[in-house]
Motif scaffolding. Structure first.
Motif, short mmCIF file in Angstrom:
data_model
loop_
_atom_site.label_atom_id
_atom_site.label_comp_id
_atom_site.label_asym_id
_atom_site.label_seq_id
_atom_site.Cartn_x
_atom_site.Cartn_y
_atom_site.Cartn_z
N HIS A 166 0.86 -1.20 0.00
CA HIS A 166 0.00 0.00 0.00
C HIS A 166 0.89 1.23 0.00
O HIS A 166 2.10 1.15 0.26
N LYS A 167 0.30 2.37 -0.29
CA LYS A 167 1.05 3.62 -0.27
C LYS A 167 1.39 3.99 1.18
O LYS A 167 0.67 3.65 2.10
N LYS A 168 2.49 4.70 1.36
CA LYS A 168 2.93 5.10 2.69
C LYS A 168 1.86 5.90 3.40
O LYS A 168 1.58 5.69 4.59
N GLU A 169 1.21 6.81 2.68
CA GLU A 169 0.21 7.66 3.31
C GLU A 169 -1.07 6.91 3.66
O GLU A 169 -1.95 7.44 4.35
N GLY A 170 -1.20 5.67 3.20
CA GLY A 170 -2.40 4.91 3.51
C GLY A 170 -2.25 3.94 4.66
O GLY A 170 -3.17 3.19 4.98
N GLU A 171 -1.08 3.95 5.34
CA GLU A 171 -0.83 2.93 6.35
C GLU A 171 -1.73 3.06 7.58
O GLU A 171 -1.91 2.08 8.31
N ASN A 172 -2.30 4.25 7.81
CA ASN A 172 -3.20 4.42 8.95
C ASN A 172 -4.67 4.44 8.54
O ASN A 172 -5.55 4.69 9.37
N SER A 173 -4.94 4.19 7.26
CA SER A 173 -6.32 4.13 6.79
C SER A 173 -7.03 2.95 7.44
O SER A 173 -6.52 1.82 7.46
N ALA A 174 -8.22 3.19 7.97
CA ALA A 174 -8.96 2.14 8.68
C ALA A 174 -9.21 0.90 7.82
O ALA A 174 -8.97 -0.22 8.27
N PRO A 175 -9.65 1.04 6.55
CA PRO A 175 -9.84 -0.16 5.73
C PRO A 175 -8.54 -0.91 5.47
O PRO A 175 -8.52 -2.14 5.49
N VAL A 176 -7.45 -0.17 5.23
CA VAL A 176 -6.16 -0.81 4.97
C VAL A 176 -5.69 -1.57 6.20
O VAL A 176 -5.24 -2.73 6.11
N VAL A 177 -5.80 -0.95 7.37
CA VAL A 177 -5.39 -1.61 8.61
C VAL A 177 -6.22 -2.87 8.86
O VAL A 177 -5.70 -3.93 9.21
N ALA A 178 -7.54 -2.76 8.66
CA ALA A 178 -8.43 -3.91 8.88
C ALA A 178 -8.11 -5.05 7.94
O ALA A 178 -8.01 -6.22 8.34
N PHE A 179 -7.92 -4.74 6.65
CA PHE A 179 -7.64 -5.78 5.67
C PHE A 179 -6.26 -6.39 5.92
O PHE A 179 -6.08 -7.62 5.80
N LYS A 180 -5.31 -5.56 6.27
CA LYS A 180 -3.95 -6.04 6.54
C LYS A 180 -3.93 -7.00 7.72
O LYS A 180 -3.33 -8.09 7.64
N GLU A 181 -4.57 -6.63 8.82
CA GLU A 181 -4.58 -7.49 10.00
C GLU A 181 -5.27 -8.82 9.70
O GLU A 181 -4.81 -9.88 10.11
N TRP A 182 -6.39 -8.75 8.97
CA TRP A 182 -7.11 -9.98 8.63
C TRP A 182 -6.27 -10.87 7.72
O TRP A 182 -6.19 -12.09 7.94
N LEU A 183 -5.63 -10.28 6.71
CA LEU A 183 -4.88 -11.07 5.74
C LEU A 183 -3.67 -11.74 6.40
O LEU A 183 -3.35 -12.91 6.11
N ILE A 184 -3.01 -11.04 7.30
CA ILE A 184 -1.86 -11.63 8.00
C ILE A 184 -2.29 -12.81 8.85
O ILE A 184 -1.63 -13.85 8.90
N SER A 185 -3.46 -12.68 9.49
CA SER A 185 -3.96 -13.80 10.30
C SER A 185 -4.33 -14.99 9.42
O SER A 185 -4.08 -16.14 9.78
N GLU A 186 -4.89 -14.74 8.25
CA GLU A 186 -5.25 -15.83 7.34
C GLU A 186 -3.99 -16.52 6.79
O GLU A 186 -3.93 -17.73 6.68
N ALA A 187 -2.99 -15.72 6.45
CA ALA A 187 -1.74 -16.28 5.93
C ALA A 187 -1.04 -17.12 6.99
O ALA A 187 -0.48 -18.18 6.69
N GLY A 188 -1.12 -16.69 8.23
CA GLY A 188 -0.48 -17.44 9.31
C GLY A 188 -1.20 -18.71 9.66
O GLY A 188 -0.62 -19.62 10.27
N ALA A 189 -2.48 -18.81 9.25
CA ALA A 189 -3.29 -19.99 9.59
C ALA A 189 -3.21 -21.07 8.52
O ALA A 189 -3.88 -22.09 8.62
N ARG A 190 -2.42 -20.86 7.48
CA ARG A 190 -2.30 -21.85 6.39
C ARG A 190 -1.86 -23.20 6.93
O ARG A 190 -0.99 -23.26 7.79
#
Length: 304
Positions: free
Chosen positions: A280-304
């Motif tokens: 994502h762009k640097k200025e978008g790192e605190n965007s609520a949708p980006v943070v939510a999607f990022k946290e969810w995706l990391i958890s899904e990747a870790g659960a493989r």
């Protein structure tokens, strides 16, 4: 005397200041004129200041005092800000759409089977998924977040590691039987090799040649023959259909292996330094949708 609710009293004062009339202010506030009068008198007592001059006769029985007139603009501006804040709170419960760019094969084989879990966790977010294989400009194309496969370095973007694949041959279960069942590496000569050339320019993307060398097969199999397909999902679908053997990778074949559409005729695997990253762009790192999607995706990747 008990102090009135200051916010209601201030609203009454602001309304009376505009109308210079208790009945008109009461109609706007949906209360009785007596209630308005009670709020105004209570506010004056609490603040120990007179807000209105009251005449017993004449066309205008109420006029603002100098003290009241001096604070009225600030009070009205404050109510405007309060209204904006309330509207923002209401809007926070409305649906928010954001765009994610994802390689088509990754979306088809991995993400779309899981995306319902994101929607359940974040019901007010609507994903717009772009599966274009072209390299998108996050600003020009209004992309909020993306998933990319590569080395982890893309100019102008912040990347977070998600997962790395192992590569190994996969085929339809039907190829384990028949006239030339797949039992040894030499049996590959009797079957079509499916080449995924979607990343052939990377230089480190595993190929049939590199996998056969790692498996200890040097010259027994002609690794150049077969069909070349510039789409990972299409290459795997060709294998599922029983028309050859593809070099699959963990992320893209795990579900087909679980469901029995594909099998691993050989257990040798090859690693790769390329991996999936969330970007994502640097200025978008605190965007609520980006943070939510990022946290969810990391958890899904870790659960493989």
């Amino acid at each position: 005397m008990r102090a009135p609710n200051n916010l209601n009293a201030l609203r009454a004062f602001e309304a009376v200041s505009r109308h210079l009339s208790y009945p008109s202010a009461a109609e706007e506030l949906n209360v009785t004129p007596a209630a308005v009068g009670h709020l105004i008198r209570g506010l004056e007592d609490t603040l120990d200041v007179e807000l209105f001059h009251r005449a017993t006769s004449g066309p205008t029985r109420l006029t603002l005092t100098d003290a009241a007139r001096s604070v009225l603009p600030a009070l009205q501006a404050g109510f405007d800000l309060l209204s904006e804040a309330v509207e923002q709170l209401k809007a926070s419960k409305s649906r928010i759409a954001f765009t994610v760019t994802i390689p088509g094969a990754f979306a088809d084989k991995w993400l779309l089977r899981r995306v319902e879990r994101f929607q359940q966790r974040h019901p007010y977010y609507d994903l717009r998924i772009d599966t274009s294989n072209r390299l998108l400009d996050f600003t020009a194309d209004r992309i909020d977040v993306g998933i990319r496969y590569g080395s982890g370095v893309w100019p102008g973007l912040v990347s977070t590691f998600l997962m790395r694949d192992e590569f190994f041959p996969v085929c339809s279960p039907a190829l384990l039987m028949g006239k030339h069942p797949l039992r040894t590496l030499a049996d590959l000569e009797h079957h079509l090799l499916i080449h995924d050339v979607s990343m052939q320019t990377s230089g480190v993307f595993p190929t049939w040649r590199s996998w056969l060398q790692k498996a200890g097969c040097r010259n027994e199999v002609d690794c150049n023959r077969g069909i070349q397909i510039d789409d990972s999902a299409a290459a795997l679908q060709t294998a599922i259909s029983g028309h050859g053997i593809a070099l699959g990778r963990t992320t893209l074949v795990e579900h087909d292996l679980e469901e029995g559409r594909l099998v691993r005729p050989f257990q040798e695997s090859q690693s790769c330094e390329l991996a999936y990253y969330l970007v994502h762009k640097k200025e978008g790192e605190n965007s609520a949708p980006v943070v939510a999607f990022k946290e969810w995706l990391i958890s899904e990747a870790g659960a493989r």
